[in-house]
Design an enzyme around this catalytic site. Structure first.
Site, mmCIF file in Angstrom:
data_model
loop_
_atom_site.group_PDB
_atom_site.id
_atom_site.type_symbol
_atom_site.label_atom_id
_atom_site.label_comp_id
_atom_site.label_asym_id
_atom_site.label_seq_id
_atom_site.Cartn_x
_atom_site.Cartn_y
_atom_site.Cartn_z
ATOM 1 N N HIS A 306 -2.525 -5.876 4.426
ATOM 2 C CA HIS A 306 -3.818 -6.557 4.509
ATOM 3 C C HIS A 306 -4.524 -6.106 5.790
ATOM 4 O O HIS A 306 -3.887 -5.864 6.794
ATOM 5 C CB HIS A 306 -3.609 -8.088 4.544
ATOM 6 C CG HIS A 306 -4.840 -8.852 4.201
ATOM 7 N ND1 HIS A 306 -5.816 -9.122 5.123
ATOM 8 C CD2 HIS A 306 -5.254 -9.368 3.029
ATOM 9 C CE1 HIS A 306 -6.781 -9.796 4.534
ATOM 10 N NE2 HIS A 306 -6.477 -9.962 3.261
ATOM 11 N N ASP A 363 -2.426 -11.090 -3.734
ATOM 12 C CA ASP A 363 -2.370 -10.449 -5.056
ATOM 13 C C ASP A 363 -0.955 -10.177 -5.539
ATOM 14 O O ASP A 363 -0.761 -9.757 -6.677
ATOM 15 C CB ASP A 363 -3.143 -9.127 -5.004
ATOM 16 C CG ASP A 363 -4.605 -9.375 -4.757
ATOM 17 O OD1 ASP A 363 -5.141 -8.856 -3.762
ATOM 18 O OD2 ASP A 363 -5.206 -10.149 -5.529
HETATM 19 C C1 SDX Z 1 -7.457 -8.423 -0.946
HETATM 20 O O1 SDX Z 1 -10.141 -8.408 3.213
HETATM 21 C C2 SDX Z 1 -9.695 -9.405 2.527
HETATM 22 O O2 SDX Z 1 -9.673 -10.524 2.998
HETATM 23 C C3 SDX Z 1 -9.285 -9.075 1.109
HETATM 24 C C4 SDX Z 1 -8.643 -10.234 0.331
HETATM 25 C C5 SDX Z 1 -9.642 -11.327 0.036
HETATM 26 O O3 SDX Z 1 -9.205 -12.451 -0.225
HETATM 27 O O4 SDX Z 1 -10.865 -11.028 -0.054
HETATM 28 O O5 SDX Z 1 -7.558 -10.762 1.074
HETATM 29 C C6 SDX Z 1 -8.114 -9.757 -1.030
HETATM 30 O O6 SDX Z 1 -8.134 -7.438 -1.146
HETATM 31 C C7 SDX Z 1 -6.008 -8.338 -0.535
HETATM 32 C C8 SDX Z 1 -5.520 -6.857 -0.365
HETATM 33 C C9 SDX Z 1 -5.207 -6.342 -1.790
HETATM 34 N N1 SDX Z 1 -4.940 -4.896 -1.744
HETATM 35 C C10 SDX Z 1 -3.696 -4.423 -1.989
HETATM 36 O O7 SDX Z 1 -2.689 -5.111 -2.143
HETATM 37 C C11 SDX Z 1 -3.653 -2.902 -2.102
HETATM 38 C C12 SDX Z 1 -2.495 -2.382 -1.267
HETATM 39 N N2 SDX Z 1 -2.801 -2.587 0.151
HETATM 40 C C13 SDX Z 1 -3.413 -1.512 0.882
HETATM 41 O O8 SDX Z 1 -4.282 -0.712 0.139
HETATM 42 C C14 SDX Z 1 -3.848 -1.904 2.282
HETATM 43 O O9 SDX Z 1 -2.846 -2.662 2.823
HETATM 44 C C15 SDX Z 1 -5.170 -2.637 2.471
HETATM 45 C C16 SDX Z 1 -6.310 -1.882 1.888
HETATM 46 C C17 SDX Z 1 -5.096 -3.989 1.882
HETATM 47 C C18 SDX Z 1 -5.394 -2.763 3.979
HETATM 48 O O10 SDX Z 1 -5.445 -1.506 4.486
HETATM 49 P P1 SDX Z 1 -5.948 -1.268 5.994
HETATM 50 O O11 SDX Z 1 -5.971 -2.491 6.793
HETATM 51 O O12 SDX Z 1 -7.184 -0.462 5.941
HETATM 52 O O13 SDX Z 1 -4.779 -0.519 6.625
HETATM 53 P P2 SDX Z 1 -4.469 0.964 6.366
HETATM 54 O O14 SDX Z 1 -4.857 1.346 4.986
HETATM 55 O O15 SDX Z 1 -5.031 1.748 7.514
HETATM 56 O O16 SDX Z 1 -2.891 0.926 6.437
HETATM 57 C C19 SDX Z 1 -2.257 0.867 7.707
HETATM 58 C C20 SDX Z 1 -0.969 1.646 7.513
HETATM 59 C C21 SDX Z 1 -1.189 3.009 6.871
HETATM 60 O O17 SDX Z 1 -0.172 3.859 7.320
HETATM 61 P P3 SDX Z 1 -0.575 4.945 8.491
HETATM 62 O O18 SDX Z 1 -1.763 5.730 7.983
HETATM 63 O O19 SDX Z 1 -0.926 4.081 9.717
HETATM 64 O O20 SDX Z 1 0.659 5.763 8.692
HETATM 65 O O21 SDX Z 1 -0.111 0.924 6.596
HETATM 66 C C22 SDX Z 1 0.098 1.699 5.443
HETATM 67 C C23 SDX Z 1 -0.972 2.775 5.401
HETATM 68 O O22 SDX Z 1 -0.498 3.945 4.737
HETATM 69 N N3 SDX Z 1 -0.049 0.795 4.308
HETATM 70 C C24 SDX Z 1 0.743 0.791 3.243
HETATM 71 C C25 SDX Z 1 0.262 -0.258 2.451
HETATM 72 N N4 SDX Z 1 -0.789 -0.831 3.034
HETATM 73 C C26 SDX Z 1 -0.982 -0.168 4.191
HETATM 74 N N5 SDX Z 1 1.790 1.563 2.890
HETATM 75 C C27 SDX Z 1 2.368 1.263 1.700
HETATM 76 N N6 SDX Z 1 1.973 0.261 0.881
HETATM 77 C C28 SDX Z 1 0.918 -0.504 1.214
HETATM 78 N N7 SDX Z 1 0.532 -1.483 0.413
#
Ligand code: SDX
Length: 428
Positions: A306, A363
């Site tokens: 998140h 989710d």
């Molecule tokens: C919702 O914003 C909100 O409040 C949203 C929400 C709401 O109520 O409105 O809470 C609802 O959208 C919840 C999130 C649902 N999405 C998912 O479950 C999809 C999977 N999650 C990721 O796509 C990710 O965690 C995000 C998009 C939710 C957040 O990503 P960020 O904060 O932009 O962080 P990032 O993508 O930069 O990740 C940081 C690191 C990365 O590694 P590095 O590049 O630093 O090496 O963490 C890793 C990412 O690769 N990472 C994951 C991961 N999520 C982040 N690695 C594996 N699996 C994951 N799920």
């Protein structure tokens, strides 16, 4: 930062900016004059360090896993309140008295029908159209039917449009589901609760009596509460940005629906359940964990991580509890739920997830509950949009009435070609 100011040193100059404090949470540095002072922009793609507005609706402490709506903790609201009461709270700032809640529910109930001609819009879609594609279309189309509530400068019209949107989303969501089945649309039933009415419009058929299961009604109402609002997330920011141009509220909510559909945001509930089904059995979990950690693999563990929560998403905890209760009540033993619990345990002990502070989000478990109730995965994000309409509407109203609000217009760091003269085709 010293005594309420932040000083920026740029070359041989320095600039002071006011530090603003809220009631709780991080301070903000007011940089509204920065470009005029320095001829430079700030750079923050994804807005990871940017406050876009002042808001009193929802507070999140991502490190502590805290979520408050108008100061009330989400777990208390989920356990003791109702979606209609939370809607009133978000819209009006205080919990309603019994009379205020009764009046509010009565108002919403009397807006649940949609213009009969709206049904024609559904018939233009293929039966296998994704219901989110349908919702983007029909919610935007509402502005073609409710002209008498599109003048955003009129508080009365804003209130009517807000009530219409909250009231009609379940009707349109149920219609999208019925259309996918080829079953007739079911009209709202004003004798039922907001959530009970949605269940009846979704699952009843004209040929039979339908009785709302109170436990399913309570579980779904709690799910709606858990999805109602969440600070300045991507879809809420979309609604605010669309609204900042003066666009009518129906068009703004359609924009929010479009943004929510993305798998990184509201589409994650559908993606998470599809992922759990693809994993299938606990013995395949290590394979997927490895993929999630592999930088060369775009795969991510859906329902994990998140932007704000670097601890448990308190909604995920509440959702897991609801999943346990509902599956027990329905006598459903869903292998997907077993995979979810095993995956959660393994991921939380994995150093990669620990280092990156990746925890289950709202989710991760919602799909298990919605699937147990009988919704197809394609309806999961529609239900998220149904619930989040309350937050979008409340945030939109707050934005419209904010004296500091102006049209949102970010700038950029330009990296394209500098000016050059046109070259005619024969000389290229
Ligand atoms: C919702 O914003 C909100 O409040 C949203 C929400 C709401 O109520 O409105 O809470 C609802 O959208 C919840 C999130 C649902 N999405 C998912 O479950 C999809 C999977 N999650 C990721 O796509 C990710 O965690 C995000 C998009 C939710 C957040 O990503 P960020 O904060 O932009 O962080 P990032 O993508 O930069 O990740 C940081 C690191 C990365 O590694 P590095 O590049 O630093 O090496 O963490 C890793 C990412 O690769 N990472 C994951 C991961 N999520 C982040 N690695 C594996 N699996 C994951 N799920």
């Amino acid at each position: 930062m010293a005594d309420g100011t932040a000083t920026l040193a740029l070359g041989d100059k320095s600039f002071d900016y006011k530090l603003m404090s809220g009631t709780v949470g991080p301070d903000v540095i007011d940089i509204r004059k920065l470009y005029a002072d320095t001829d430079a922009f700030t750079y923050d793609p994804g807005f990871t360090s940017t406050a876009s507005c002042q808001s009193g609706l929802t507070y999140i402490d991502g490190d502590a896993g805290i979520l408050l709506h108008r100061g009330y903790p989400i777990d208390q609201l989920a356990d003791q309140s109702s979606f209609m009461e939370v809607a009133y709270l978000l819209l009006n700032g205080e919990l309603p008295s019994a009379d205020e809640l009764s009046t509010f529910k009565g108002t919403i109930t009397r807006h649940t029908m949609v213009h009969e001609q709206l049904a024609q819009f559904f018939r233009g879609f293929r039966r296998d159209a994704h219901p989110m594609a349908i919702m983007c279309g029909v919610v935007g189309a509402l502005s073609a039917f409710y002209h008498d509530s599109t003048d955003i400068t009129d508080p009365k019209q804003r209130e009517i449009a807000s009530h219409r949107l909250i009231a009609k989303m379940p009707t349109l969501a149920a219609m999208a589901y019925k259309y996918s089945l080829g079953q007739p649309f079911v009209y709202p039933d004003n004798t039922l609760s907001y959530t009970g009415n949605f269940l009846k419009m979704t699952y009843s058929v004209p040929a039979e009596e339908y009785h709302v299961d109170p436990l399913i009604e309570a579980a779904l109402d709690k799910i709606f509460i858990l999805h109602a609002d969440h600070e300045q997330n991507a879809s809420t920011s979309t609604v605010r940005l669309a609204g900042s141009s003066g666009a009518n509220p129906f068009a703004c909510m359609a924009a929010g629906i479009a943004c929510l559909w993305g798998p990184a945001h509201g589409g994650a509930n559908e993606a998470a359940l599809n992922m759990l089904r693809e994993i299938g059995t606990p013995d395949r979990i290590p394979e997927f964990i490895a993929r999630a950690k592999n930088k060369d693999d775009p795969f991510r563990l859906m329902g994990f991580g998140h932007r704000v929560y670097k601890n448990y998403d308190p909604r995920a905890t509440a959702m897991q509890k609801t999943a346990n209760e509902l599956l027990d009540h329905l006598g459903v033993t869903d292998p997907v739920f077993d995979v979810a619990r095993e995956l959660e345990q393994i991921a939380l002990k994995d150093q990669y997830f620990i280092d990156k502070k990746l925890f289950p989000n709202v989710d991760f478990y919602s799909g298990v509950v919605l699937s147990a109730i009988g919704f197809p995965t394609t309806m999961f994000t529609v239900l998220f949009a149904l619930a989040r309409t309350v937050g979008w509407v409340a945030q939109w109203n707050e934005m419209i009435t904010d004296p500091a609000q102006k049209i949102g217009r970010p700038r950029q760091l330009y990296t394209g070609p500098v000016q050059r003269d046109y070259v005619e085709a024969t000389k290229r």
